[in-house]
Scaffold this active site. Structure first.
Site, PDB file in Angstrom:
ATOM      1  N   ARG A 100       0.841  -1.203   0.000  1.00 10.82           N
ATOM      2  CA  ARG A 100       0.000   0.000   0.000  1.00 10.82           C
ATOM      3  C   ARG A 100       0.872   1.247   0.000  1.00 10.82           C
ATOM      4  O   ARG A 100       0.577   2.216  -0.692  1.00 10.82           O
ATOM      5  CB  ARG A 100      -0.956  -0.030   1.199  1.00 10.82           C
ATOM      6  CG  ARG A 100      -2.157   0.883   1.058  1.00 10.82           C
ATOM      7  CD  ARG A 100      -1.913   2.285   1.570  1.00 10.82           C
ATOM      8  NE  ARG A 100      -1.446   2.249   2.941  1.00 10.82           N
ATOM      9  CZ  ARG A 100      -0.502   3.050   3.421  1.00 10.82           C
ATOM     10  NH1 ARG A 100       0.052   3.976   2.660  1.00 10.82           N
ATOM     11  NH2 ARG A 100      -0.086   2.926   4.660  1.00 10.82           N
ATOM     12  N   GLY A 152      11.844  15.911  10.946  1.00  9.91           N
ATOM     13  CA  GLY A 152      10.761  14.981  10.617  1.00  9.91           C
ATOM     14  C   GLY A 152       9.403  15.623  10.790  1.00  9.91           C
ATOM     15  O   GLY A 152       8.790  16.097   9.825  1.00  9.91           O
ATOM     16  N   SER A 153       8.956  15.720  12.030  1.00  9.08           N
ATOM     17  CA  SER A 153       7.645  16.328  12.288  1.00  9.08           C
ATOM     18  C   SER A 153       7.615  17.800  11.889  1.00  9.08           C
ATOM     19  O   SER A 153       6.563  18.355  11.602  1.00  9.08           O
ATOM     20  CB  SER A 153       7.305  16.206  13.777  1.00  9.08           C
ATOM     21  OG  SER A 153       7.209  14.850  14.138  1.00  9.08           O
ATOM     22  N   GLU A 166      14.042  14.818   6.580  1.00 15.11           N
ATOM     23  CA  GLU A 166      15.504  14.850   6.619  1.00 15.11           C
ATOM     24  C   GLU A 166      15.974  14.228   7.932  1.00 15.11           C
ATOM     25  O   GLU A 166      15.178  14.096   8.872  1.00 15.11           O
ATOM     26  CB  GLU A 166      15.993  16.302   6.510  1.00 15.11           C
ATOM     27  CG  GLU A 166      15.552  16.930   5.197  1.00 15.11           C
ATOM     28  CD  GLU A 166      16.074  18.346   5.011  1.00 15.11           C
ATOM     29  OE1 GLU A 166      16.711  18.886   5.952  1.00 15.11           O
ATOM     30  OE2 GLU A 166      15.847  18.891   3.916  1.00 15.11           O
ATOM     31  N   ARG A 220      -2.591  10.954   3.338  1.00 18.23           N
ATOM     32  CA  ARG A 220      -3.081  10.556   4.662  1.00 18.23           C
ATOM     33  C   ARG A 220      -4.487   9.997   4.606  1.00 18.23           C
ATOM     34  O   ARG A 220      -4.835   9.092   5.366  1.00 18.23           O
ATOM     35  CB  ARG A 220      -3.088  11.763   5.605  1.00 18.23           C
ATOM     36  CG  ARG A 220      -1.722  12.116   6.108  1.00 18.23           C
ATOM     37  CD  ARG A 220      -1.744  13.506   6.730  1.00 18.23           C
ATOM     38  NE  ARG A 220      -0.411  13.854   7.185  1.00 18.23           N
ATOM     39  CZ  ARG A 220      -0.054  15.080   7.551  1.00 18.23           C
ATOM     40  NH1 ARG A 220      -0.941  16.066   7.487  1.00 18.23           N
ATOM     41  NH2 ARG A 220       1.169  15.313   7.961  1.00 18.23           N
ATOM     42  N   GLU A 276       3.829  10.247   7.745  1.00 12.76           N
ATOM     43  CA  GLU A 276       2.739  11.154   7.342  1.00 12.76           C
ATOM     44  C   GLU A 276       2.118  11.832   8.555  1.00 12.76           C
ATOM     45  O   GLU A 276       0.909  11.996   8.636  1.00 12.76           O
ATOM     46  CB  GLU A 276       1.663  10.375   6.586  1.00 12.76           C
ATOM     47  CG  GLU A 276       2.236   9.609   5.435  1.00 12.76           C
ATOM     48  CD  GLU A 276       1.866  10.216   4.117  1.00 12.76           C
ATOM     49  OE1 GLU A 276       1.166  11.245   4.114  1.00 12.76           O
ATOM     50  OE2 GLU A 276       2.279   9.662   3.097  1.00 12.76           O
ATOM     51  N   PHE A 311       2.288  23.081  18.831  1.00 17.66           N
ATOM     52  CA  PHE A 311       3.553  22.420  18.468  1.00 17.66           C
ATOM     53  C   PHE A 311       4.758  23.330  18.384  1.00 17.66           C
ATOM     54  O   PHE A 311       5.866  22.869  18.479  1.00 17.66           O
ATOM     55  CB  PHE A 311       3.445  21.557  17.195  1.00 17.66           C
ATOM     56  CG  PHE A 311       2.387  21.931  16.221  1.00 17.66           C
ATOM     57  CD1 PHE A 311       1.172  21.246  16.238  1.00 17.66           C
ATOM     58  CD2 PHE A 311       2.595  22.916  15.284  1.00 17.66           C
ATOM     59  CE1 PHE A 311       0.189  21.559  15.323  1.00 17.66           C
ATOM     60  CE2 PHE A 311       1.611  23.223  14.365  1.00 17.66           C
ATOM     61  CZ  PHE A 311       0.395  22.547  14.386  1.00 17.66           C
TER      62      PHE A 311
HETATM   63  C1  LIG Z   1       9.001   3.315   7.004  1.00 13.70           C
HETATM   64  C2  LIG Z   1       8.968   4.791   6.853  1.00 13.70           C
HETATM   65  C3  LIG Z   1       8.745   5.362   5.608  1.00 13.70           C
HETATM   66  C4  LIG Z   1       8.754   6.731   5.433  1.00 13.70           C
HETATM   67  N1  LIG Z   1       8.563   7.274   4.176  1.00 13.70           N
HETATM   68  C5  LIG Z   1       8.727   8.609   4.004  1.00 13.70           C
HETATM   69  C6  LIG Z   1       8.680   9.188   2.690  1.00 13.70           C
HETATM   70  O1  LIG Z   1       8.439   8.488   1.703  1.00 13.70           O
HETATM   71  N2  LIG Z   1       8.915  10.508   2.537  1.00 13.70           N
HETATM   72  C7  LIG Z   1       9.183  11.327   3.601  1.00 13.70           C
HETATM   73  O2  LIG Z   1       9.389  12.497   3.390  1.00 13.70           O
HETATM   74  N3  LIG Z   1       9.219  10.806   4.859  1.00 13.70           N
HETATM   75  C8  LIG Z   1       9.001   9.485   5.083  1.00 13.70           C
HETATM   76  N4  LIG Z   1       9.045   8.947   6.360  1.00 13.70           N
HETATM   77  C9  LIG Z   1       9.384   9.839   7.470  1.00 13.70           C
HETATM   78  C10 LIG Z   1       8.224  10.149   8.404  1.00 13.70           C
HETATM   79  O3  LIG Z   1       7.283  10.973   7.802  1.00 13.70           O
HETATM   80  C11 LIG Z   1       8.803  10.745   9.695  1.00 13.70           C
HETATM   81  O4  LIG Z   1       9.493   9.721  10.349  1.00 13.70           O
HETATM   82  C12 LIG Z   1       7.755  11.348  10.601  1.00 13.70           C
HETATM   83  O5  LIG Z   1       7.249  12.532  10.055  1.00 13.70           O
HETATM   84  C13 LIG Z   1       8.282  11.616  12.008  1.00 13.70           C
HETATM   85  O6  LIG Z   1       9.460  12.314  11.965  1.00 13.70           O
HETATM   86  P1  LIG Z   1      10.750  11.851  12.817  1.00 13.70           P
HETATM   87  O7  LIG Z   1      10.951  10.427  12.562  1.00 13.70           O
HETATM   88  O8  LIG Z   1      11.836  12.767  12.533  1.00 13.70           O
HETATM   89  O9  LIG Z   1      10.280  11.973  14.318  1.00 13.70           O
HETATM   90  P2  LIG Z   1      10.323  13.289  15.240  1.00 13.70           P
HETATM   91  O10 LIG Z   1       9.717  14.416  14.507  1.00 13.70           O
HETATM   92  O11 LIG Z   1      11.672  13.453  15.768  1.00 13.70           O
HETATM   93  O12 LIG Z   1       9.346  12.852  16.398  1.00 13.70           O
HETATM   94  C14 LIG Z   1       9.729  12.003  17.491  1.00 13.70           C
HETATM   95  C15 LIG Z   1       8.613  11.985  18.506  1.00 13.70           C
HETATM   96  O13 LIG Z   1       8.384  13.296  18.993  1.00 13.70           O
HETATM   97  C16 LIG Z   1       7.037  13.685  18.851  1.00 13.70           C
HETATM   98  N5  LIG Z   1       6.974  15.117  18.567  1.00 13.70           N
HETATM   99  C17 LIG Z   1       7.535  15.789  17.510  1.00 13.70           C
HETATM  100  N6  LIG Z   1       7.251  17.096  17.594  1.00 13.70           N
HETATM  101  C18 LIG Z   1       6.472  17.262  18.695  1.00 13.70           C
HETATM  102  C19 LIG Z   1       5.830  18.379  19.322  1.00 13.70           C
HETATM  103  N7  LIG Z   1       5.915  19.622  18.803  1.00 13.70           N
HETATM  104  N8  LIG Z   1       5.121  18.180  20.444  1.00 13.70           N
HETATM  105  C20 LIG Z   1       5.017  16.928  20.966  1.00 13.70           C
HETATM  106  N9  LIG Z   1       5.568  15.856  20.439  1.00 13.70           N
HETATM  107  C21 LIG Z   1       6.292  16.002  19.312  1.00 13.70           C
HETATM  108  C22 LIG Z   1       6.521  12.830  17.723  1.00 13.70           C
HETATM  109  O14 LIG Z   1       5.121  12.673  17.790  1.00 13.70           O
HETATM  110  C23 LIG Z   1       7.268  11.541  17.965  1.00 13.70           C
HETATM  111  O15 LIG Z   1       6.581  10.790  18.911  1.00 13.70           O
HETATM  112  C24 LIG Z   1       8.981   7.575   6.559  1.00 13.70           C
HETATM  113  C25 LIG Z   1       9.160   6.999   7.826  1.00 13.70           C
HETATM  114  C26 LIG Z   1       9.159   5.628   7.980  1.00 13.70           C
HETATM  115  C27 LIG Z   1       9.359   5.036   9.331  1.00 13.70           C
END
Ligand SMILES: Cc1cc2nc3c(=O)[nH]c(=O)nc-3n(C[C@H](O)[C@H](O)[C@H](O)COP(=O)(O)OP(=O)(O)OC[C@H]3O[C@@H](n4cnc5c(N)ncnc54)[C@H](O)[C@@H]3O)c2cc1C
Lengths: 387, 250
Positions: A93, A140-141, A136, A246, A366, A386
C-alpha cells in the site's frame, strides 16, 4: 477458510456497484498474488518488484488522477483499493500511496504541462517509479526546518542536502525533492543518475520490511530550469500532498486491522484449550467485540471522509482525525490479535505480527499520532501547541 | 469475429450453502455470487480471441435481476455488450434454458458461441450442446485448447480417455473447461467503462412448468471411516471390503 471481510454495518450497501467491483478485483488480486509470497519478502527485506507491472496493469497507480491516461477514479473507490492492498501488506500500500498520492498527485496539481506529459502516463503504466523526499535526518515532524537548499544557476538549479526515510527511494526513476530556494520551500524533480544524486537503501528495519526505505543524498546536484514545480511554493506544497496521502492511509490501516481481526476470529474458532475452542471464552469474545466495533468505526469514518472528498468538502483536520484514529486502533488490534494467536502469532505462517510491526511505521509516517493530536488540538482550541 | 458467450450467475464456490426454509431453494443471505467459473474461462478466451483477431464479444445471461452484477463483471473484463434475459423465477430444466438462450442468440452475428462445460450449481453439463443443436451449429464439448484461423477452429477435446484434436468450420459452438484460459482481474478502466456499455434487458419467457423442483436436501453427512486392521495383515480384508462392500474394485 476464506477471508471474510468484516462489514458489520452493511456499508457495502452505501457503495456504488463500481466501487464494489474495484474493491473485489483488488481483493482477489491480493489474495492470489500478494499473500502467498509476502511473508518471504518481508523476512528477506525485499519489495516484490514483480508485482509492480501487475498493479500497473490493473490500473492502480495514480488511479485517482484524471487525464494523462489515468482513470480518474473517485476517492471512495481509491480508498477501497488502498484498504485491500494493506490487507495484504502495508509495504504494498505504501508503494501505491507514494507513487499515486505523493508523486503523481503533486505533479498533476503543481507541475508544468511538460512535467505532466512526461511523467504521469509513464508512472501510471509503472514504467517510471517515483518517491517523495520531504523528511531529513534532523527534520521529521517539523519539515519547515529543512536544510536541503536549492540555488539558482544560469542553467537551472543546484541542490544540496539529504533526505531520509524515503519510501521507494532507491528504486525511483524520479524523486520529488522539497528544498528551500531563497528560504522558501519548492518542489524539484530529480532524476535517477543525475551526477551527485545518491539513492541508498536503509537496512535493519523491524517494520515495513517489504518496502524500499532509502536515503537520498544530494551533493551539488545540477537540475535544469524546468525541474522546478511552477505551481507552488511554501510548505503548503508538501502539506497538500500529505493530506491526499493521509486520507489513503486511513483506509489502508483499516485494511490491515481487518486482516488481523479476521485471522484471529478464525484462529480462536479452531484453537482448543482446556477442552473447548477459545472462541467460547468471554475474554476472547470481549476482544473480538471491541475490535469489530473499532473496525466498524474506522470504516464509517473512512467512507464519510471519501464522500466529503468527493464533494470537495474534506478538510485537512478531518483527514488528521481519520488517519490518527485508524492507525491507533489498527495497531491496538494487531497487537491484540498477535496475543490471541499465542506462539503462532509470532511466526510468518500468520499475518498478525507482520501487520503489527508494519503499523508502527504507519502510525509514525505522514504525521505521527501526536502530531495529528496537535493538529486537532489546534483546530479545537485555536491555539497552536507544536511550536 | 463476433463471439457470443453464455454465462450464468452462481453462488460462489467458497460460500456456505444451506437449504432455505421452503426446502426448495438455497439460503441467499450472506451468499456471494459469481460468474460460474467455467463460463468465466469462456469469457476470458473470447476476450483473448478478440484481442488477437478483432471483432466483438457479447455476453448473454439468463438470470435474476441481480445478475446485472455478474454481467457488469464480464463487461468490466472487456466484453463489448450484454444481453440480460431476465428471469422472474420458476423452474427451468436444461432444455428450457437452452430454448430461451437460443431464442435470443438466433439472428445475432455469431462466429463462435462459447459456454462453460457446466455450471457449478446445477452441474447438468447440458445447456451448451442443447443450444448448439437448437441453432443447428456444430458443437464440441470439454474444450481445453482452441485456436482459430481462416474460418476454422482447431480444438482439443479433453476427457478421461484422452485428448481428441478436432477441426471445425465456423460458426460453431464450444463448451470449455479449465486449462483453456486464466480469467483476468477486471482493470480499473474496464470497470469504469462497464457501466457505459450496452446492456440489453429482455424478459425471459415464463417457464413452461414442465419441470418442478420438489425438494432440496443437503448431501447426507459422510460417515466416519473404518479401520480394518493394521499393517500387511489388513490388506486382505481391505481388498475384500473395497470389492464386495464398496464395489470400487472388481
Ligand atoms: C518506514 C517509513 C517510511 C517513510 N517514508 C517517508 C517518505 O516516503 N517521505 C518522507 O518524506 N518521509 C518518510 N518517512 C518519514 C516520516 O514521515 C517521519 O518519520 C515522521 O514525520 C516523524 O518524523 P521523525 O521520525 O523525525 O520523528 P520526530 O519528529 O523526531 O518525532 C519524534 C517523537 O516526537 C514527537 N513530537 C515531535 N514534535 C512534537 C511536538 N511539537 N510536540 C510533541 N511531540 C512532538 C513525535 O510525535 C514523535 O513521537 C517515513 C518513515 C518511515 C518510518
Amino acid at each position: 477458510m476464506a477471508y471474510e471481510s468484516p462489514d458489520f454495518f452493511a456499508l457495502d450497501e452505501l457503495l456504488t456497484e463500481e466501487e464494489r467491483m474495484v474493491r473485489d478485483s483488488v481483493r482477489d488480486w491480493v489474495e492470489e498474488r500478494v499473500l502467498p509470497d509476502i511473508s518471504d519478502h518481508y523476512l528477506a527485506g525485499t519489495f516484490p518488484m514483480e508485482l509492480i507491472a501487475e498493479m500497473a496493469e490493473l490500473g492502480l497507480l495514480g488511479a485517482g488522477i484524471d487525464g494523462y491516461d489515468c482513470p480518474g477514479l473517485g476517492p471512495v473507490a481509491y480508498g477501497l483499493i488502498l484498504q485491500e492492498l494493506e490487507r495484504g501488506d502495508s509495504g504494498i500500500r505504501s508503494f501505491v500511496s507514494v507513487q499515486g498520492s505523493l508523486v503523481m498527485w503533486p505533479i498533476h496539481a503543481f507541475g508544468s504541462e511538460e512535467q505532466k506529459q512526461r511523467w504521469l502516463p509513464a508512472m501510471h503504466r509503472g514504467e517510471a517509479i517515483g518517491c517523495f523526499g520531504l523528511t531529513e535526518p534532523d527534520h521529521g515532524s517539523d519539515p519547515g526546518g529543512m536544510e536541503t537548499k536549492a540555488k539558482k544557476t544560469d542553467n537551472g538549479y543546484v541542490l544540496n542536502g539529504a533526505k531520509m526515510w524515503i519510501t521507494n527511494g532507491s528504486m525511483s526513476d524520479v524523486a520529488l525533492v522539497w528544498a528551500k530556494l531563497d528560504g522558501r520551500v519548492h518542489g524539484f524533480l530529480v532524476e535517477k543518475g543525475t551526477p551527485g544524486f545518491t539513492q541508498q537503501q536503509m537496512k535493519h528495519k523491524y517494520s515495513l520490511r517489504a518496502s524500499d526505505t532509502s536515503e537520498l543524498i544530494l551533493q551539488d546536484v545540477e537540475v535544469p530550469a524546468d525541474a522546478i514545480f511552477p505551481g507552488v511554493s511554501g510548505l503548503k506544497g508538501p502539506l497538500n500532498c500529505l493530506t491526499q496521502a493521509r486520507s489513503g492511509i486511513a483506509w489502508g490501516a483499516a485494511g490491515a486491522a481487518m486482516a488481523c481481526y479476521d485471522e484471529a476470529r478464525r484462529y480462536v474458532a479452531e484453537r482448543v484449550q482446556f477442552g473447548r475452542p477459545l472462541a467460547g471464552r468471554q475474554l476472547v469474545q470481549a476482544k473480538l467485540a471491541e475490535m469489530l466495533s473499532e473496525i466498524t468505526k474506522m470504516q464509517l469514518m473512512n467512507l464519510r471522509l471519501g464522500r466529503l472528498k468527493e464533494a470537495g468538502k474534506m478538510t485537512p483536520q478531518q483527514v488528521s482525525m481519520a488517519k490518527r484514529n485508524a492507525c491507533w486502533h489498527a495497531l491496538q488490534i494487531a497487537r491484540t490479535c498477535r496475543d490471541m494467536l499465542g506462539a503462532n502469532g509470532i511466526t510468518g505462517e500468520y499475518q498478525v505480527m507482520r501487520h503489527m510491526c508494519n503499523l508502527e511505521s504507519v502510525i509514525t509516517y505522514e504525521g505521527t499520532h501526536d502530531i495529528h493530536t496537535l493538529i486537532l488540538g489546534h483546530k479545537i482550541t485555536g491555539v497552536e501547541a507544536f511550536r | 469475429m463476433d463471439i457470443i458467450v453464455c454465462m450464468k450467475r452462481v453462488p460462489d464456490s467458497a460460500a456456505k450453502i444451506t437449504v432455505a426454509g421452503d426446502a426448495k431453494s438455497i439460503e441467499q443471505d450472506g451468499v456471494d455470487h459469481v460468474i460460474s467459473p467455467y463460463d468465466e474461462i469462456a469469457v476470458e478466451k473470447a476476450l483473448q480471441l478478440k484481442e488477437a483477431h478483432g471483432g466483438t464479444v457479447t455476453v448473454v445471461c439468463l438470470g435474476v435481476a441481480a445478475a446485472t452484477k455478474e454481467i457488469r463483471q464480464a463487461l468490466a473484463m472487456g466484453a463489448d455488450q450484454a444481453v440480460h434475459l431476465k428471469d422472474a423465477g420458476g423452474n427451468r430444466g436444461p432444455l428450457e434454458i437452452a430454448q430461451a438462450l437460443a431464442g435470443v442468440i438466433k439472428g445475432r452475428a455469431c462466429d463462435l458461441l462459447l459456454f462453460g462445460k457446466q455450471s457449478i450449481d446445477a452441474d447438468n453439463g447440458a445447456v451448451g450442446v442443447m443450444v448448439a443443436r437448437l441453432l443447428d451449429l456444430p458443437v464440441v464439448s470439454l474444450v481445453a485448447q482452441l485456436d482459430v484461423a481462416d474460418g476454422r477452429a482447431t480444438v482439443h477435446r479433453q476427457s478421461e480417455v484422452g485428448t481428441e484434436v478436432i477441426e471445425v468450420t465456423l460458426p460453431a459452438a464450444f463448451t470449455v473447461q479449465r486449462g483453456l484460459a486464466e480469467p483476468r482481474y477486471p482493470k480499473i478502466k474496464g470497470i469504469m467503462q462497464a457501466k457505459k456499455k450496452p446492456l440489453e434487458e429482455i424478459d425471459a419467457p415464463a417457464p413452461a412448468g414442465t419441470m418442478a423442483l420438489d425438494k432440496l436436501e443437503p448431501p447426507a453427512a459422510r460417515e466416519g471411516g473404518r479401520i480394518v486392521g493394521e499393517g500387511k495383515d489388513a490388506v486382505g480384508e481391505l481388498v475384500r471390503l473395497l470389492s464386495q462392500e464398496a464395489k470400487v474394485l472388481s
